[in-house]
Structures are given as structure tokens and as C-alpha cells.
Design a protein around this motif. Structure first.
Motif: not given
Length: 307
Positions: A151-156, A158-169, A225-235
Motif C-alpha cells: 500500500l505504501f509503495q504505491l501511495t508514496l 502520488i502524494l504532493p511533492p515538497d509537502t509535509d505529510f503524515t503517516s495518516a495522510d 524513504v525512497p519511492n519504488a515508482l516514479s509518480p507517473a508510473a505509480a499513477e
């Protein structure tokens, strides 16, 4: 010191459950002698104090489908479109249970799965109510421990870049995407309420999942934590999961019309309970449950009862 994800999962799976559910799980396993490996209890009934009148949800994990069914067509159907789903009654309680092999359960709890159905559920709390032996218990823990990182590797990404987000987000964004990747009869905001119902649990498991990902992939260039996919690949991956998930939901519904007695009545009950609708099944829909279920879909999509 933070606990590892596997430790947290093992402890949660071992937490006590309603004794009637435990007895039911053992009775379910007894129906598949020589094949049953584990029985997991999940879903909204975990949070209920009174199980009477509710439909309990189980996953039955088997060694393989031939061992479970013999040469029956059910073995081929389970392998082709996993899982098979059946009704089960015991000691005044009713339930439905999904059957997966140990190999399929492991695969479908991971990021390589071609649909979200299993890992989306087992990223949430569940209980291991019965296991054949210690090896079966360890395999179940290992499989469930893969669900949250998926879940996290597919979600991270697609979150907005350069913003602070929590685990809940991360949790809420990921769950919202999984609800859009299946035919789900749920009220709007369900993905948020799941996390808000037990924020402490989701914070601890989320932190442990991020640690697992960092250990597996290495620390990112900025120490994160690194992203497993690029934003485009994740979408793109989420779009594929959504398309496949909708079709799989229909295919499983069609299959259940052969394996689940009264399946269309259960479908109506489930939708009414979660979406607040008042669907009433007509006699002809009970006589022809597959056709009846299919005829419900357009109206359900229009009403928003199923998303």
C-alpha cells in the motif's frame, strides 16, 4: 525502540477474538482436512461486541486447490480467478469465507499483485484464529506483513511533492485509491474513518512499514524513504489496478452465483448496510442470480452506492 513490522503483525494476529468466531474458524478448517493451513478473521465484525445477525468474514488458506477440492472444477476456478467465496454457518453465526492457497495469499499480499483485493484488506487489522502448525502460522504472518508496504509503495509517489505529510495522510490516500479499484458498497469517507478509528495503530504500523521499505530499498538521497515508482508510473499502475479490479469484481460476482447460495440476497444486504440504500431483491432475480446481480450494477453506479 520501534518494533519491526513483522513483530507488530504477529502480535496483532495473535490478539484475542470473540470465542464464537474462534470456534467457527476451527469448524471451518475441519471442513478441509489435510488442506487447511490457516484461518484469518477480518473486517468490520472484528470491532463488534455482538456478532448475532452479522456476516463474519474469513480467509481460509489452503496448501493448494487440488488438496482442497480434489479434481473438482472449483479447483480450476479458484486458481483462475482467486478467491472462491462460500457461505458458512456454525453455532448460530453466519459467515462468508474466501479460499486462497498459501502461494496465492503470499503473492496477493504483495506489490506484485495485479489487484488490490487482498493486500488492501490485510493492511487493516485481522486475527489469525487457527493454524495447522507453526510453519503455517509463520507463513501467514509473513504474507500479511507484505500488505502495508505494498500500500505504501504505491501511495508514496502520488502524494504532493515538497509537502509535509503524515503517516495518516499516506494511509488515507492509499485506502481511498483502493476503494476506487474495486466495486465497493461503502459510504463516502470510509477510507478516512478506517484510519481515524484507531490512529495509534495506524501510526505504529505505518512507521514500521516505512522502516521496512527503507531496509529493503536503501535510504533515499535526502535521507528519506525512497519511492519504488516514479509518480507517473505509480499513477499508471493505479489506473491498471482500477480497471482490472472492476472487471475482477464482476467476474467474482459471476462465479459466486455458482458457489454462494443466496448470494444475491447477501449482495443486497451488504450494499444496504454500507451505503444506506433500500434495495429489495425481486423473485426473478433470485431465480436467475447472475443476471439479477448484473442488472443491479447500472443503478448502483448511478446512485453512488457502489464506487
Amino acid at each position: 525502540m520501534s518494533q519491526s513490522l513483522s513483530t507488530l503483525v504477529a502480535e496483532e494476529l495473535a490478539l484475542p477474538a470473540d470465542p464464537r468466531a474462534v470456534t467457527m474458524a476451527a469448524a471451518l478448517a475441519a471442513r478441509y482436512p489435510g488442506a487447511a493451513r490457516a484461518v484469518l478473521f477480518y473486517g468490520s465484525c472484528l470491532r463488534e461486541a455482538n456478532l448475532d445477525g452479522l456476516m463474519l468474514d474469513f480467509y481460509l488458506i489452503v496448501s493448494d486447490y487440488r488438496a482442497a477440492y480434489g479434481k473438482s472444477w472449483l479447483a480450476r476456478a479458484n486458481a483462475l480467478i482467486p478467491p472462491n467465496v462460500f457461505p458458512f454457518e456454525h453455532d448460530g453465526l453466519i459467515s462468508k469465507y474466501a479460499v486462497l492457497s498459501e502461494a496465492d495469499f503470499h503473492r496477493l499480499c504483495g506489490m506484485e499483485a495485479d489487484n488490490v483485493s487482498v493486500w488492501a484488506r490485510f493492511a487493516q487489522p485481522s486475527r489469525l484464529l487457527w493454524s495447522a502448525d507453526e510453519a503455517a502460522r509463520e507463513k501467514a504472518v509473513a504474507a500479511v506483513s507484505r500488505a502495508i508496504p505494498a500500500l505504501f509503495q504505491l501511495t508514496l509517489p502520488i502524494l504532493p511533492p515538497d509537502t509535509d505529510f503524515t503517516s495518516a495522510d499516506i494511509w488515507k490516500t492509499g485506502f481511498a485509491r483502493t476503494y476506487n479499484a474495486e466495486l465497493r458498497a461503502e459510504k463516502a469517507g470510509r477510507s478516512v474513518s478506517i484510519v481515524d478509528s484507531d490512529p495509534y495503530r495506524y501510526d505504529r504500523f505505518g512507521e514500521a512499514a516505512l522502516m521496512r521499505i527503507a531496509q529493503d530499498m536503501g535510504v533515499g538521497p535526502n535521507g528519506g524513504v525512497p519511492n519504488a515508482l516514479s509518480p507517473a508510473a505509480a499513477e499508471q499502475r493505479w489506473r491498471r489496478l482500477q480497471r482490472r479490479g472492476k472487471w475482477l469484481s464482476v467476474a467474482r460476482l459471476a462465479k459466486a452465483s455458482f458457489t454462494f447460495a443466496g448470494g444475491i440476497d447477501y449482495l443486497a444486504w451488504k450494499i444496504n448496510r454500507h451505503a444506506g440504500t433500500q434495495i429489495v431483491i425481486k423473485p426473478w432475480q433470485r431465480r436467475w442470480p447472475l443476471l439479477g446481480a448484473i442488472t443491479l450494477l447500472p443503478a448502483l453506479f448511478r446512485s453512488g452506492a457502489v464506487r
